[in-house]
Design a protein around this motif. Structure first.
Motif, PDB file in Angstrom:
ATOM      1  N   PHE A 290      27.010  -3.546 -33.138  1.00 29.22           N
ATOM      2  CA  PHE A 290      28.222  -3.558 -31.959  1.00 29.22           C
ATOM      3  C   PHE A 290      29.046  -3.245 -32.968  1.00 29.22           C
ATOM      4  N   GLY A 291      30.476  -3.176 -32.226  1.00 31.86           N
ATOM      5  CA  GLY A 291      31.836  -3.384 -33.230  1.00 31.86           C
ATOM      6  C   GLY A 291      32.605  -4.961 -32.885  1.00 31.86           C
ATOM      7  N   PRO A 292      32.649  -4.842 -34.301  1.00 42.90           N
ATOM      8  CA  PRO A 292      32.834  -7.326 -33.507  1.00 42.90           C
ATOM      9  C   PRO A 292      34.802  -6.776 -33.121  1.00 42.90           C
ATOM     10  N   LYS A 293      35.268  -5.566 -33.229  1.00 41.17           N
ATOM     11  CA  LYS A 293      36.654  -5.943 -33.250  1.00 41.17           C
ATOM     12  C   LYS A 293      37.221  -4.933 -31.794  1.00 41.17           C
ATOM     13  N   ALA A 294      36.369  -4.929 -30.672  1.00 45.98           N
ATOM     14  CA  ALA A 294      36.831  -4.351 -29.896  1.00 45.98           C
ATOM     15  C   ALA A 294      37.956  -5.365 -29.000  1.00 45.98           C
ATOM     16  N   ARG A 295      38.736  -5.037 -28.562  1.00 47.26           N
ATOM     17  CA  ARG A 295      39.504  -5.770 -27.872  1.00 47.26           C
ATOM     18  C   ARG A 295      39.519  -4.555 -26.273  1.00 47.26           C
ATOM     19  N   VAL A 296      40.241  -5.183 -25.083  1.00 43.57           N
ATOM     20  CA  VAL A 296      40.398  -4.710 -23.890  1.00 43.57           C
ATOM     21  C   VAL A 296      41.599  -5.630 -23.881  1.00 43.57           C
ATOM     22  N   SER A 355      25.039   3.339 -30.157  1.00 37.74           N
ATOM     23  CA  SER A 355      24.513   3.067 -29.321  1.00 37.74           C
ATOM     24  C   SER A 355      25.362   1.186 -28.842  1.00 37.74           C
ATOM     25  N   ARG A 356      26.680   1.767 -29.221  1.00 40.89           N
ATOM     26  CA  ARG A 356      27.717   0.016 -29.312  1.00 40.89           C
ATOM     27  C   ARG A 356      28.433   0.589 -28.679  1.00 40.89           C
ATOM     28  N   THR A 357      28.776   1.322 -27.048  1.00 39.33           N
ATOM     29  CA  THR A 357      30.411   1.004 -26.626  1.00 39.33           C
ATOM     30  C   THR A 357      30.099   0.037 -26.047  1.00 39.33           C
ATOM     31  N   THR A 358      28.173  -0.259 -24.779  1.00 39.62           N
ATOM     32  CA  THR A 358      28.710  -0.517 -23.882  1.00 39.62           C
ATOM     33  C   THR A 358      28.265  -2.547 -23.606  1.00 39.62           C
ATOM     34  N   PRO A 359      28.157  -2.220 -25.415  1.00 38.56           N
ATOM     35  CA  PRO A 359      27.785  -3.657 -26.194  1.00 38.56           C
ATOM     36  C   PRO A 359      28.814  -4.458 -26.449  1.00 38.56           C
ATOM     37  N   SER A 360      29.656  -3.786 -27.163  1.00 36.67           N
ATOM     38  CA  SER A 360      31.332  -4.344 -27.531  1.00 36.67           C
ATOM     39  C   SER A 360      31.915  -4.185 -26.537  1.00 36.67           C
ATOM     40  N   MET A 361      32.404  -3.878 -25.896  1.00 37.86           N
ATOM     41  CA  MET A 361      33.513  -3.345 -24.563  1.00 37.86           C
ATOM     42  C   MET A 361      33.099  -3.928 -23.793  1.00 37.86           C
ATOM     43  N   GLY A 362      31.974  -4.112 -22.909  1.00 36.02           N
ATOM     44  CA  GLY A 362      31.741  -5.190 -21.780  1.00 36.02           C
ATOM     45  C   GLY A 362      31.964  -7.076 -22.083  1.00 36.02           C
ATOM     46  N   PRO A 363      31.717  -7.320 -23.338  1.00 32.16           N
ATOM     47  CA  PRO A 363      32.599  -8.850 -23.458  1.00 32.16           C
ATOM     48  C   PRO A 363      33.330  -8.943 -23.666  1.00 32.16           C
ATOM     49  N   GLY A 416      25.178 -15.131 -34.909  1.00 35.85           N
ATOM     50  CA  GLY A 416      25.665 -14.823 -35.620  1.00 35.85           C
ATOM     51  C   GLY A 416      25.420 -13.691 -36.384  1.00 35.85           C
ATOM     52  N   ALA A 417      25.712 -11.937 -36.482  1.00 38.16           N
ATOM     53  CA  ALA A 417      25.091 -11.116 -36.900  1.00 38.16           C
ATOM     54  C   ALA A 417      23.953 -10.558 -37.871  1.00 38.16           C
ATOM     55  N   LEU A 418      23.812  -9.782 -38.408  1.00 41.68           N
ATOM     56  CA  LEU A 418      22.686  -9.244 -39.308  1.00 41.68           C
ATOM     57  C   LEU A 418      23.575  -9.109 -40.575  1.00 41.68           C
ATOM     58  N   THR A 419      23.693  -8.608 -40.707  1.00 38.44           N
ATOM     59  CA  THR A 419      25.587  -8.079 -41.624  1.00 38.44           C
ATOM     60  C   THR A 419      26.954  -8.329 -41.788  1.00 38.44           C
ATOM     61  N   PRO A 420      27.307  -8.625 -42.669  1.00 37.62           N
ATOM     62  CA  PRO A 420      28.628  -8.455 -42.300  1.00 37.62           C
ATOM     63  C   PRO A 420      29.473  -7.698 -41.787  1.00 37.62           C
ATOM     64  N   GLU A 421      30.651  -7.810 -40.596  1.00 38.63           N
ATOM     65  CA  GLU A 421      32.072  -6.386 -40.094  1.00 38.63           C
ATOM     66  C   GLU A 421      31.915  -5.472 -40.988  1.00 38.63           C
ATOM     67  N   LEU A 425      31.695  -2.040 -37.318  1.00 36.56           N
ATOM     68  CA  LEU A 425      30.509  -1.925 -36.841  1.00 36.56           C
ATOM     69  C   LEU A 425      28.854  -3.160 -37.796  1.00 36.56           C
ATOM     70  N   ALA A 426      28.345  -3.604 -36.746  1.00 36.80           N
ATOM     71  CA  ALA A 426      27.605  -4.447 -37.412  1.00 36.80           C
ATOM     72  C   ALA A 426      26.484  -4.825 -37.274  1.00 36.80           C
ATOM     73  N   VAL A 427      25.531  -4.813 -37.649  1.00 33.71           N
ATOM     74  CA  VAL A 427      24.181  -4.747 -36.916  1.00 33.71           C
ATOM     75  C   VAL A 427      23.837  -6.833 -37.107  1.00 33.71           C
ATOM     76  N   GLY A 428      22.994  -6.639 -35.300  1.00 30.09           N
ATOM     77  CA  GLY A 428      22.736  -7.258 -34.932  1.00 30.09           C
ATOM     78  C   GLY A 428      21.557  -7.950 -34.800  1.00 30.09           C
ATOM     79  N   ARG A 429      21.188  -9.375 -34.081  1.00 19.36           N
ATOM     80  CA  ARG A 429      18.922  -9.140 -34.301  1.00 19.36           C
ATOM     81  C   ARG A 429      18.911  -8.936 -32.913  1.00 19.36           C
ATOM     82  N   GLY A 430      18.016  -8.297 -32.850  1.00 23.96           N
ATOM     83  CA  GLY A 430      16.570  -8.127 -31.991  1.00 23.96           C
ATOM     84  C   GLY A 430      17.026  -6.385 -32.395  1.00 23.96           C
ATOM     85  N   LEU A 431      15.726  -6.047 -31.636  1.00 28.59           N
ATOM     86  CA  LEU A 431      15.543  -4.467 -32.129  1.00 28.59           C
ATOM     87  C   LEU A 431      15.424  -4.422 -30.200  1.00 28.59           C
TER      88      LEU A 431
END
Length: 575
Positions: A290-296, A355-363, A416-421, A425-431
């Motif tokens: 996901f993209g932690p900096k996403a804004r709308v 595969s990060r557009t929707t889980p970043s921009m939707g929230p 939190g995420a598995l990796t720092p931003e 770009l960050a890697v989240g928990r779960g597959l």
């Protein structure tokens, strides 16, 4: 990551969990001729991205800045990179991408068309358009590297997975970064395992990330080896995966797949005759990014609501996701939000890759809607704190709040995420997970394979927009069928010149090549994620070709190991 070189071979990049134990067990089994050792080599051809809209850019270098109209997967990031490359202030660069006619990973950077258009516009002082021809697109625009992958699986006497190794060599031309074996590390529990990736560098054109990079060739090799192990154990292929795989989301998909009519009514035993039907299964997973900096931004303009962000619609339907998220959050009637995206001058939006557009921009859109509700209540106390807003109350509130602007943010995951931003770009928990069941009809006389039906089970949490999500998953089946049956870049072995440089010699699937597809969504498992859902564009393609290969093996008794499944290979293999 860093790796050593031996001639033109880079690597290995190694991941290991009790690796020495795995290697010791596998070698001992090989010496003993253990029938529960499956050790085979699988190859895949180079697959080209082949977006129907080629790389194209219009550049206008003005005295006070640079305007770009480009087919890109990352409007905001492209503006950043262009500004850095030509040493311009970021606010002097504007990138516009109204629509994108496909990309699949090939349109992320400052590509040749963009560099040429910008330089020519700077020299001439006029707008310049550079567009790839189809031959240029099929030569210079990137590809999914061909692979040669060796898989070894060992089962113990109880049928459990005792050891696994995967060694893969990727042919990315003048590029490195193969991750085929690495992705196998994440499958099938915690049995001892060692995986190693190598890059073989040649003078051919460079590869680029392509939808699920490394995933389809990994599944092609690993999932056929698992199927072969099920055959040796005399066990149902889904039952074996259910025993080996501890992932709860994929386990739910296995159980669902086993109940489908497609699997329950599949033919059993040897088949004869010219036309033979077979059914195969394959599992897959993918990282949650996901993209932690996403804004709308939500703006009240002319009495209506406008959603803005510097993201782009690659064909995944993010316009629909943003509009539906805001309308559902506020309880508005359909069509109550106008969406404006594809302009780098808007608030930061994430790129369409990983595969990060929707889980970043939707929230971020949901957060913007909540902030807007709070702001509107200050203008009209009749706006409820929760639930749907009456249409008349909304009109009054919007009329009184002309020019109001709020910006929503993506927010943090619960744990939190598995990796720092890193660069948004960050890697989240779960597959995320997928299970594909494919039915084929094999013409043993002409060597043709016709996919007839496919069941695609996808576990990616909450689905934001079911119609566009199904579109993605059905398109993934089309692309996976192309990878399995048709797509193969060919080159002159002496010069490296690409020979398949048009859509007659490089074939992609047509309407008659595509199976009837049923998509099922398992919407649990990502409750810790804002919005409850993750991306599905990549996980939905990873296992398709492998399921098709297993179906061909089921129909004919012959195990294919090379992609694509050309008629000559199939006829030779059967005979």
């Amino acid at each position: 990551p860093p790796a050593s070189w031996t001639g033109n071979v880079r690597g290995p990049g190694t991941l290991s969990w009790r690796g020495p134990t795995a290697v010791r067990r596998l070698r001992a089994a090989a010496r003993a001729g253990d029938p529960l050792l499956v050790a085979e080599e699988y190859t895949t051809a180079t697959q080209l991205h082949t977006p129907l809209e080629p790389h194209v850019c219009v550049a206008h270098w003005r005295g006070d800045g640079l305007d770009l109209f480009a087919s890109t997967q990352s409007v905001g990031k492209l503006a950043d990179r262009v500004a850095a490359r030509w040493e311009l202030d970021r606010d002097r660069v504007r990138v516009v991408t109204e629509h994108v006619g496909g990309g699949f990973g090939a349109k992320n950077g400052v590509s040749v068309d963009i560099r040429a258009a910008v330089e020519l516009s700077r020299l001439t002082g006029t707008p310049v358009r550079v567009s790839f021809t189809r031959a240029e697109e099929l030569t210079d625009a990137g590809h999914r590297p061909g692979t040669r992958t060796r898989v070894a699986l060992l089962a113990d006497r109880d049928g459990g997975l005792a050891a696994m190794s995967v060694d893969s060599h990727g042919d990315g031309g003048v590029s490195v970064g193969s991750t085929t074996a690495t992705l196998a590390f994440l499958m099938y529990g915690r049995a001892p395992r060692r995986v190693r990736d190598f890059d073989v560098v040649t003078h051919r054109p460079p590869g680029l990330p392509m939808r699920g990079p490394g995933g389809p060739p990994m599944a092609w090799a690993l999932e056929q080896a698992v199927d072969e192990m099920a055959h040796r154990l005399g066990e149902d292929p889904i039952s074996l995966r259910l025993r080996w795989d501890g992932n709860p989301k994929r386990r739910a998909l296995y159980e669902r797949a086993a109940r489908t009519a497609l699997w329950r009514e599949r033919p059993r035993g040897p088949r004869t005759g010219r036309f033979r039907r077979g059914v195969g299964v394959a599992a897959s997973n993918w990282l949650y990014l996901f993209g932690p900096k996403a804004r709308v931004e939500l703006v009240v303009q002319g009495g209506e609501l406008v959603a803005r962000a510097a993201t782009q619609d690659l064909g995944t339907g993010i316009r629909t996701v943003l509009a539906e998220t805001v309308t559902e959050r506020l309880g508005l009637p359909g069509g109550g939000v106008r969406v404006e995206i594809g302009d780098s001058s808007s608030v930061h939006g994430t790129g369409s890759y990983g595969s990060r557009t929707t889980p970043s921009m939707g929230p971020a859109a949901a957060d913007a809607a909540d902030r807007l509700r709070t702001a509107l209540r200050e203008h009209n106390p009749r706006v409820p704190a929760h639930g749907p807003i009456d249409e008349h109350v909304l009109k009054e509130a919007l009329a009184a709040a002309e020019g109001l602007s709020v910006v929503g943010e993506r927010g943090r995951d619960r744990w939190g995420a598995l990796t720092p931003e890193n660069d948004d770009l960050a890697v989240g928990r779960g597959l995320s997970g997928a299970v594909h069941v494919m039915e084929v009809e094999v013409d043993t006389l002409l060597g043709r394979v016709r996919p007839t039906r496919c069941w695609a089970g996808i576990a990616a949490g909450r689905i934001y927009s079911e119609r566009t999500a199904r579109n993605q998953c059905e398109g993934a089946v089309v692309q996976g069928v192309g990878y399995a049956l048709f797509e193969e870049r060919r080159h002159d072995p002496h010069t490296g010149a690409i020979l398949t440089d048009d859509l007659e010699d490089y074939r992609i699937p047509g309407m008659g090549d595509v199976p009837e597809t049923e998509v099922y969504f398992h919407q649990e498992g990502f409750e810790h994620v804002p919005g409850g859902g993750v991306g599905l564009g990549e996980v939905s393609v990873v296992g398709v070709a492998a399921a098709l290969g297993n179906a061909v093996s089921d129909a004919t008794g012959w195990r294919p190991r090379e992609l694509p499944l050309r008629p000559d290979r199939l006829i030779e293999g059967i005979r």
